[in-house]
Design a protein around this motif. Sequence first.
Motif, mmCIF file in Angstrom:
data_model
loop_
_atom_site.group_PDB
_atom_site.id
_atom_site.type_symbol
_atom_site.label_atom_id
_atom_site.label_comp_id
_atom_site.label_asym_id
_atom_site.label_seq_id
_atom_site.Cartn_x
_atom_site.Cartn_y
_atom_site.Cartn_z
ATOM 1 N N LYS A 32 -7.068 2.834 0.211
ATOM 2 C CA LYS A 32 -6.678 3.860 -0.294
ATOM 3 C C LYS A 32 -5.443 4.604 0.366
ATOM 4 O O LYS A 32 -4.531 5.026 -0.556
ATOM 5 N N LEU A 33 -5.128 4.362 1.557
ATOM 6 C CA LEU A 33 -3.595 4.930 1.961
ATOM 7 C C LEU A 33 -2.618 4.039 1.214
ATOM 8 O O LEU A 33 -1.688 4.918 0.726
ATOM 9 N N GLY A 34 -2.844 2.689 1.249
ATOM 10 C CA GLY A 34 -1.829 2.007 0.350
ATOM 11 C C GLY A 34 -1.616 2.351 -1.012
ATOM 12 O O GLY A 34 -0.538 2.796 -1.347
ATOM 13 N N GLN A 35 -2.774 2.756 -1.567
ATOM 14 C CA GLN A 35 -2.754 3.085 -3.078
ATOM 15 C C GLN A 35 -1.984 4.475 -3.269
ATOM 16 O O GLN A 35 -1.103 4.651 -4.039
ATOM 17 N N GLU A 36 -2.497 5.405 -2.178
ATOM 18 C CA GLU A 36 -1.728 6.661 -2.231
ATOM 19 C C GLU A 36 -0.049 6.617 -2.087
ATOM 20 O O GLU A 36 0.535 7.291 -2.961
ATOM 21 N N LYS A 37 0.251 5.717 -1.284
ATOM 22 C CA LYS A 37 1.514 5.791 -0.614
ATOM 23 C C LYS A 37 2.354 5.302 -1.926
ATOM 24 O O LYS A 37 3.573 5.293 -2.417
ATOM 25 N N PHE A 38 1.688 3.926 -2.402
ATOM 26 C CA PHE A 38 2.335 3.086 -3.520
ATOM 27 C C PHE A 38 2.628 4.083 -4.618
ATOM 28 O O PHE A 38 3.596 4.083 -5.368
ATOM 29 N N LEU A 39 1.591 5.105 -5.054
ATOM 30 C CA LEU A 39 1.751 5.929 -6.131
ATOM 31 C C LEU A 39 2.684 6.867 -6.041
ATOM 32 O O LEU A 39 3.175 7.286 -6.909
ATOM 33 N N ILE B 129 11.735 -5.740 2.476
ATOM 34 C CA ILE B 129 12.467 -5.039 1.631
ATOM 35 C C ILE B 129 12.203 -3.657 1.576
ATOM 36 O O ILE B 129 13.105 -2.914 1.307
ATOM 37 N N ILE B 130 10.989 -3.163 1.721
ATOM 38 C CA ILE B 130 10.600 -1.698 1.855
ATOM 39 C C ILE B 130 11.425 -1.086 3.029
ATOM 40 O O ILE B 130 11.979 -0.018 2.740
ATOM 41 N N THR B 131 11.446 -1.655 4.009
ATOM 42 C CA THR B 131 12.359 -1.147 5.133
ATOM 43 C C THR B 131 13.666 -1.181 4.966
ATOM 44 O O THR B 131 14.254 -0.028 5.035
ATOM 45 N N ASN B 132 14.348 -2.151 4.398
ATOM 46 C CA ASN B 132 15.783 -2.130 4.136
ATOM 47 C C ASN B 132 16.484 -2.068 2.773
ATOM 48 O O ASN B 132 17.468 -1.491 2.783
ATOM 49 N N THR C 180 5.788 5.360 6.805
ATOM 50 C CA THR C 180 5.724 4.969 8.429
ATOM 51 C C THR C 180 5.383 3.286 8.300
ATOM 52 O O THR C 180 4.927 2.785 7.431
ATOM 53 N N ARG C 181 5.519 2.888 9.516
ATOM 54 C CA ARG C 181 5.328 1.282 9.523
ATOM 55 C C ARG C 181 3.770 1.134 9.086
ATOM 56 O O ARG C 181 3.807 0.131 8.361
ATOM 57 N N GLU C 182 2.955 1.926 9.743
ATOM 58 C CA GLU C 182 1.516 1.619 8.835
ATOM 59 C C GLU C 182 1.346 1.761 7.603
ATOM 60 O O GLU C 182 0.584 0.804 6.953
ATOM 61 N N GLN C 183 1.919 2.643 7.047
ATOM 62 C CA GLN C 183 1.854 3.024 5.583
ATOM 63 C C GLN C 183 2.482 1.910 4.854
ATOM 64 O O GLN C 183 2.093 1.460 3.953
ATOM 65 N N ARG C 184 3.518 1.166 5.406
ATOM 66 C CA ARG C 184 4.133 0.166 4.660
ATOM 67 C C ARG C 184 3.248 -1.096 4.711
ATOM 68 O O ARG C 184 3.173 -1.602 3.634
ATOM 69 N N ASN D 213 -0.812 -4.264 1.481
ATOM 70 C CA ASN D 213 -2.263 -4.716 1.204
ATOM 71 C C ASN D 213 -2.615 -4.279 -0.263
ATOM 72 O O ASN D 213 -3.377 -5.033 -0.989
ATOM 73 N N TYR D 214 -2.222 -3.223 -0.509
ATOM 74 C CA TYR D 214 -2.548 -2.678 -1.660
ATOM 75 C C TYR D 214 -1.736 -3.468 -3.004
ATOM 76 O O TYR D 214 -2.322 -3.886 -3.982
ATOM 77 N N ILE D 215 -0.485 -4.063 -2.742
ATOM 78 C CA ILE D 215 0.240 -4.640 -3.814
ATOM 79 C C ILE D 215 -0.713 -5.956 -3.935
ATOM 80 O O ILE D 215 -0.712 -6.642 -4.960
ATOM 81 N N ARG D 216 -1.085 -6.695 -2.922
ATOM 82 C CA ARG D 216 -1.830 -7.885 -2.852
ATOM 83 C C ARG D 216 -3.215 -7.820 -3.678
ATOM 84 O O ARG D 216 -3.381 -8.522 -4.491
ATOM 85 N N VAL D 217 -3.665 -6.608 -3.630
ATOM 86 C CA VAL D 217 -4.885 -6.114 -4.471
ATOM 87 C C VAL D 217 -4.543 -6.114 -5.961
ATOM 88 O O VAL D 217 -5.067 -6.819 -6.873
#
Lengths: 391, 458
Positions: A284-291, A334-337, A350-354, A359-363
């Motif tokens: 859910k967190l990954g989806q939110e940040k991805f969007l 890639i996200i970081t740099n 944040t690191r956790e959100q990355r 995880n969400y991209i893998r889904v």
Amino acid sequence: MHNDKNLFGVAALFDTPDEIINAAKKVKSSGFKYYDVNTPYPLHGMDDAMGLKSSKMGYVTLFAGFAAAAFILFFMWWTIAISYPLVIGGKPFFALPAFVPITFEFTVLTAVLSTVFGMIAVVFNLPFNSHPLHDTNYMKKVSSDKYGLVIEAADELFEEDKAVSLLKDLGGKDIEKIYYPEKEEHKIFQPRFLVFLAVVAILTAGGTYVTLNKFMYLPPFDFMLNQNKGLAQAKSTFFYDEREMRTPVEGTVARHFIPYAYQSQADTTEVLADPLLPTQKILKLGQEKFLTFCSPCHGDYGDGNSRLMGQFPAGPTLHSDRVTGFSDGRIYNIITNGQNVMPSYARQITREQRWAIINYIRVLQRAQNPKPSDFTDIKEINKESGQNASN
Amino acid sequence: MTKDYSVELALIEGNPPLRELDDLIAAPIDTRPSHKYNIALAITGGLLLIGAICVGLTFYYGIGMWGNNIPVAWAFDITNFVFWVGIGHAGTLISAILYLLRQQWRTGIARFAEAMTIFAVICAGLFPIIHTGRPWLAGYLIPYPNQHGIWPNFISPLVWDVFAVSTYLTVSLVFWYVGLIPDFATLRDRATNKIKKTIYSVFSLGWRHSNRHWKHYEKVYMILAGLATPLVLSVHTVVSWDFAVAVLPGWHSTIFPPYFVAGAIFSGFAMVSTVLIFVRKVFDMEHIITMDHLEKMNKIILLTGSMVGYAYIIEWFMSWYSGTPFELFTTLNRAFGPYGWAYWIMVSCNVFFPQLFWFKKIRRSIPVTLVIVILVNVGMWFERFVIIVSSLSRDFLPSSWHYFTPTLVDFGILFGSFGLFFTLILLFAKSLPVISISEIKGVLQGAQPSHHGDEHDA
């Protein structure tokens, strides 16, 4: 002359306190209930003479006082401990001794206001300027130096002639018949009132407009607008580097920030591994940040269907064999740099959100290229809950 | 010389008929203002104007116009605040505490003292608001649900102060108005002018002098007096906590609440005396506000003045007994430091001169009384100045010591507050009955029934 009018009562005046006390006793013993004594000041012993019970106003004070004390104690505790917890030297939130002064003041204030309001408005039913006694000769006298008694026509025993003769026998002077005043009628929608309403409306609206939009921008009310202060992007004449916004000292590390050690490393597969489990919460967190951060260029489903198509170089699809083959560590890097035109997102995510995004991209990738076992899983789930998958 | 103490002395000299009392008390309201009155109003109005200009300067340029500067962040403003709140105490003491103690002599002066309370508290309330520098933001002190989601700090003495002073003002105002209702009715019934009659009708609320109303009225008046009594003692107690709760030497003292309350009653009675001496003369009310009243007030001034003197001595004792070098230094600094002159003005005006009231001749001499009560007012203003400024000007850190010098604006606002006070007094004396008509009638000889105890005979 007054025959067509409504009689309120018969009134008489007396010269001395002793006479009026005696008169009140006699009228009471004659069985009258609707009568009253009017004196320029409270007379001692009159309550007994009239057979009045002592006032119960004290209960209003008592009740209002207790209610106010309970309310304000609760309110102070709620503001300081619950609504906006106020930490003062680590002391307890509920500090009873420190609440005592305001509890006391508020109790007294509420008790006084309730008692006085209750007496005047509820018990006395004042203001009452249209009472029949007003503007009579009787009222003018008892307001100054005489003592008066009035027997009201509302009483069951009342008979005009008998009341007059009773008062005469008691030594009453200036016996006066008092009539209800003619009813005055005021229409609500008379022109004068409508004009008054319009004037009040215009003055209120205009006054509010001028106060909020003009007055508050005049000195001294504009002190916050015109004070000397540094604005974020403005040029400074005070600092050597001419920047009003100060940058942190070299080497400052922000709270919760851990420097990224793999800045120049293109492939970080070996050193970085996904620390998170793909739980529902993480996805859910990954989806939110991805969007929020990724989808503008990579598309809502990672298929490269950019919302900024034509305005900005479109991001590539995340479902190509190349990206599917990236390790978690590589995507994190890639996200970081950043990579090519993609900037670094280290400051926003944040690191956790990355890791959650990864995880969400893998889904998303799995959804594009599902394995046959995924379908059977869904079928089994639907079977268990008794639903048809095809619907 | 023998005196018969079994007979109560007449409270009103000459025992005039009731209607004459009406005429006498309403005379200042019914007649046009005299030249003397207009001159007096011009003087107080001028002072008020000076104050208004100085306040305007303060609002426009900020409180840099004053002499206050760190470490003396409180100076004239808070001194004036405490001074005026103190003045306000006499009124409620006379109207509430003396009422409960059945001191009927209070009747002649109660209304005036209550009015002075209200005006003094208005003057006092202005100072903390001015001192904020941005008075239009003072509403933040009131707890209301706001967009910031924050509340006042209810455990701060400064917020207690807001509640104490505003409660005191409201309760005094209500108490005063409840007493005025029957008088408004009397004025309404003797008014011949239509406009006057309408105004009095509105304010009298249609009061009918009904005994069925008097019954509740007397009870409520008693309840209000009962509630106002602890309030009088609480207000200056809370004001003293502004200082006593702080840890500054010279402020951090448990004697402050009783010491402040005694000082407040002391200064309040001095101010009531000052004003009444003029009022009884100007409005020919010498037989209602009698020499006996002034003498009784002088006795209270003597008592409370001695209590204040005792507090000064205890301050010296405590500064030695506490064993704190800072306390001892502050006390020595008060008497012999740069503000020593103010300390000795305070001691002489508050402790020495009131002791002259031990002599009956001086108690009953109007000119001497007037001089002493004015000196008491001066002394009590300096008391607050000494407490506030001498403690602040020399705090724990000698490098930040600073001698406070007031500016012209400081003085302008101080005089302005006197202008406001006396302007309100003058307007009050000319527009409302300065003596409670319904109460004074009730304490005349022969006003009460002679045999109200024997109604069970029949």
